[in-house]
Design an enzyme around this catalytic site. Sequence first.
Site, PDB file in Angstrom:
ATOM      1  CG  LEU A  55      -2.195  -1.142   1.169  1.00 40.48           C
ATOM      2  CD1 LEU A  55      -2.805  -0.934   2.659  1.00 40.48           C
ATOM      3  CD2 LEU A  55      -3.077  -0.939   0.016  1.00 40.48           C
ATOM      4  CG  ASP A  56       0.658   4.140  -2.995  1.00 42.45           C
ATOM      5  OD1 ASP A  56       1.187   3.250  -3.492  1.00 42.45           O
ATOM      6  OD2 ASP A  56      -0.378   4.791  -3.715  1.00 42.45           O
ATOM      7  CB  CYS A  57       4.018   6.492   2.135  1.00 36.80           C
ATOM      8  SG  CYS A  57       4.379   7.139   3.799  1.00 36.80           S
ATOM      9  CG  HIS A 146       0.701   6.072  -6.935  1.00 34.64           C
ATOM     10  ND1 HIS A 146       1.472   7.347  -7.093  1.00 34.64           N
ATOM     11  CD2 HIS A 146       1.206   5.539  -5.919  1.00 34.64           C
ATOM     12  CE1 HIS A 146       2.528   7.441  -6.193  1.00 34.64           C
ATOM     13  NE2 HIS A 146       2.182   6.365  -5.568  1.00 34.64           N
TER      14      HIS A 146
END
Length: 200
Positions: A55-57, A146
Amino acid sequence: MRYKKIPAQYHYFLMNKASGEVCSTVSDSHHTVYEHFSPELLSSKGAKLHSVGRLDCDTEGILLFTNDGKLSDFLTRPENKIEKTYFVRLKNRVTEIQQKEYRQKAEEGLILPADKKAAEQKSKGAKIVWRDQNECEITLTEGKFHEVKRIFKSLGNEVIYLKRVKFADLELDKNLKNGEWRPLSEAEISMLKKQARQYP
């Protein structure tokens, strides 16, 4: 694939990932999701504990961890079409007419704009269910860089909050605070393995 019986030393965890943490073992500028696990778990015999995908930050929500490489590989292969559902809050409100357009275009697939290391590319179909004029849930089966943010950017909007609420048939445990985790139940593990057995 033929899924063999997994020895007892394999581990399966579900985390409610916090925003601001990265899915890597080392980072110079952020905390990592692995800081929530004891050194004993991280260094257990056999394969190392790892996140199933990333998962993105700045993205919160459900994140699986295991040292069962076969199951992890199955769950992350795009051709297996494992569904992932995200709660999305958008910057701009979307009218009912626009909501219908968003749904239709997302289902047909969109040209995702280039983003850092990702070139312009086509997305596969995604399903959008609206909760409000600027809140919805989107379900997709890919894991492009993303991807959710780029889908809504292609639609002319901007994601300002993103949380994954479902992965495969596992839903985010609402009892877990950000950064907390728990072992998967035997029923949850069996459910994931059953999915894996459906594929040659």
